[in-house]
Design a protein around this motif. Structure first.
Motif, mmCIF file in Angstrom:
data_model
loop_
_atom_site.group_PDB
_atom_site.id
_atom_site.type_symbol
_atom_site.label_atom_id
_atom_site.label_comp_id
_atom_site.label_asym_id
_atom_site.label_seq_id
_atom_site.Cartn_x
_atom_site.Cartn_y
_atom_site.Cartn_z
ATOM 1 N N SER A 66 0.845 -1.200 0.000
ATOM 2 C CA SER A 66 0.000 0.000 0.000
ATOM 3 C C SER A 66 0.876 1.243 0.000
ATOM 4 O O SER A 66 1.936 1.272 0.634
ATOM 5 C CB SER A 66 -0.902 0.021 1.244
ATOM 6 N N ARG A 67 0.411 2.278 -0.689
ATOM 7 C CA ARG A 67 1.160 3.531 -0.728
ATOM 8 C C ARG A 67 0.787 4.398 0.472
ATOM 9 O O ARG A 67 -0.330 4.327 0.990
ATOM 10 C CB ARG A 67 0.858 4.294 -2.015
ATOM 11 N N ILE B 239 0.294 7.578 0.415
ATOM 12 C CA ILE B 239 -0.722 8.562 0.039
ATOM 13 C C ILE B 239 -2.122 7.980 0.195
ATOM 14 O O ILE B 239 -3.064 8.691 0.562
ATOM 15 C CB ILE B 239 -0.504 9.078 -1.413
ATOM 16 N N ASP B 240 -2.273 6.667 -0.053
ATOM 17 C CA ASP B 240 -3.589 6.043 0.086
ATOM 18 C C ASP B 240 -4.051 6.077 1.538
ATOM 19 O O ASP B 240 -5.224 6.317 1.824
ATOM 20 C CB ASP B 240 -3.552 4.601 -0.423
ATOM 21 N N ASN C 50 -2.555 16.243 0.519
ATOM 22 C CA ASN C 50 -1.551 16.705 -0.442
ATOM 23 C C ASN C 50 -0.688 17.844 0.092
ATOM 24 O O ASN C 50 0.114 18.416 -0.638
ATOM 25 C CB ASN C 50 -2.242 17.136 -1.738
ATOM 26 N N ASN D 48 8.714 9.607 -0.024
ATOM 27 C CA ASN D 48 7.806 9.896 -1.136
ATOM 28 C C ASN D 48 6.434 9.289 -0.822
ATOM 29 O O ASN D 48 6.314 8.075 -0.680
ATOM 30 C CB ASN D 48 8.354 9.301 -2.429
ATOM 31 N N PRO D 49 5.382 10.116 -0.699
ATOM 32 C CA PRO D 49 4.048 9.571 -0.373
ATOM 33 C C PRO D 49 3.534 8.556 -1.392
ATOM 34 O O PRO D 49 2.655 7.755 -1.083
ATOM 35 C CB PRO D 49 3.155 10.819 -0.350
ATOM 36 N N GLU D 50 4.081 8.618 -2.625
ATOM 37 C CA GLU D 50 3.658 7.676 -3.656
ATOM 38 C C GLU D 50 4.309 6.303 -3.483
ATOM 39 O O GLU D 50 3.932 5.342 -4.150
ATOM 40 C CB GLU D 50 3.993 8.224 -5.046
ATOM 41 N N HIS D 51 5.301 6.223 -2.606
ATOM 42 C CA HIS D 51 5.981 4.951 -2.389
ATOM 43 C C HIS D 51 5.167 4.050 -1.469
ATOM 44 O O HIS D 51 4.384 4.515 -0.629
ATOM 45 C CB HIS D 51 7.370 5.185 -1.788
ATOM 46 N N THR D 52 5.392 2.752 -1.629
ATOM 47 C CA THR D 52 4.737 1.785 -0.757
ATOM 48 C C THR D 52 5.521 1.661 0.548
ATOM 49 O O THR D 52 6.686 2.077 0.647
ATOM 50 C CB THR D 52 4.674 0.403 -1.420
#
Length: 306
Positions: A218-219, A221-222, A243, A261-265
């Motif tokens: 899971s990322r 950001i999710d 954001n 990085n929030p996009e990273h898992t």
């Protein structure tokens, strides 16, 4: 309907967002709002956000006191949060509505069995060694999976070992602790993926969030989208928006900070060469972007930016 589709696809983060959007429409239909809250509670539950799930179940029950799904979901949350007496009370309330409800009968028996069992200390303060924590075949599978992923664990030393500590083994959270972390452990799911308890720290407000089961793929950001679907009560300036957040982890040995990085898992972060999981609980620090507090917090520290 959109939320239900996401839920069926096990995309619980987007399901929460969809149910939240439905609630924001304020349709005035009490029955529908109760369903939206109960469904969002279920999505939160699958994400490991038991406190948020419980809050939704409470609100749903207020709107519709006879809504058994809300009562069952609340009882499940109380069990996960180790509130066994509260779980029993919720089950009793539901059984007064339907004495034959099989799920409530099972939950009532489970909560009664678990009642009174005390877990020693908070999870962050538990002093235990790796071999005793991870007993049994399933546990050894978890340990092997961690090793295969090149994730570095740091265990708290016992009092006798404290003098030979390398500095990494001590948790330094500036007074933060999370009672809800009690007993949570990393575990393998049916698909062979690791699910971790993860602690989010908000140094500016001395607040914490705790996710019991953060799926390794899971990322971030999710999870942020779910956790901040609604503003927390302590965010009076309304700046903790998904954001508008920066995530960091601390390398205590080198006294350096690394931006995440929030996009990273979660797995990508745990596999970073300088990330060390302490006491079995990955920890991430959260700041509002470009805030005066974060500038002051990072002053004098070496920060590795994205």
């Amino acid at each position: 309907n959109e939320g239900n589709e996401y839920f069926k696809e096990k995309d619980y983060g987007r399901a929460v967002a969809a149910y939240s959007e439905g609630l924001r429409r304020r349709c005035g239909d009490t029955e529908l709002d109760a369903v939206l809250l109960t469904n969002r509670a279920a999505a939160h539950f699958h994400l490991g956000n038991y406190r948020s799930a419980l809050n939704d179940a409470i609100q749903a029950k207020k709107l519709k006191p006879t809504h058994l799904k809300a009562i069952i979901r609340g009882a499940l949350c109380h069990i996960e949060l180790k509130n066994f007496l509260e779980a029993i009370a919720w089950c009793e309330e539901g059984l007064q509505i339907d004495p034959e409800d099989k799920k409530l009968v099972e939950l009532r028996a489970k909560a009664d069995k678990l009642k009174g069992k005390e877990l020693g200390g908070t999870f962050l303060g538990t002093q235990t060694d790796f071999s005793t924590r991870y007993q049994g075949r399933a546990v050894m599978g978890t340990a092997l999976s961690i090793k295969e992923r090149n994730i570095k664990l740091v265990l708290e030393p016992s009092d006798e070992e404290e003098e030979v500590s390398d500095g990494l083994a001590e948790i330094s959270l500036d007074g933060f602790h999370s009672d809800s972390a009690t007993g949570a452990k990393v575990h393998l799911d049916a698909d062979g993926n690791l699910n971790w308890p993860v602690l989010f720290l908000y140094p500016e407000h001395e607040q914490t969030d705790f996710t019991v089961a953060f799926h390794e793929n899971s990322r971030f950001i999710d999870h942020l989208m779910v956790m901040f679907a609604e503003l927390p009560p302590w965010d009076l300036e309304k700046k903790y928006l998904p954001n508008n957040l920066e995530l960091y982890f601390e390398d205590e040995e080198r006294e350096e900070m690394y931006e995440v990085n929030p996009e990273h898992t979660l797995l990508q972060v745990l596999q970073h060469e300088r990330y060390f999981v302490k006491a079995g609980t990955p920890t991430v620090l959260v700041f509002a972007k470009r805030s005066p507090f974060s500038k002051k917090y990072f002053s004098g520290k070496k920060v590795h930016r994205l």
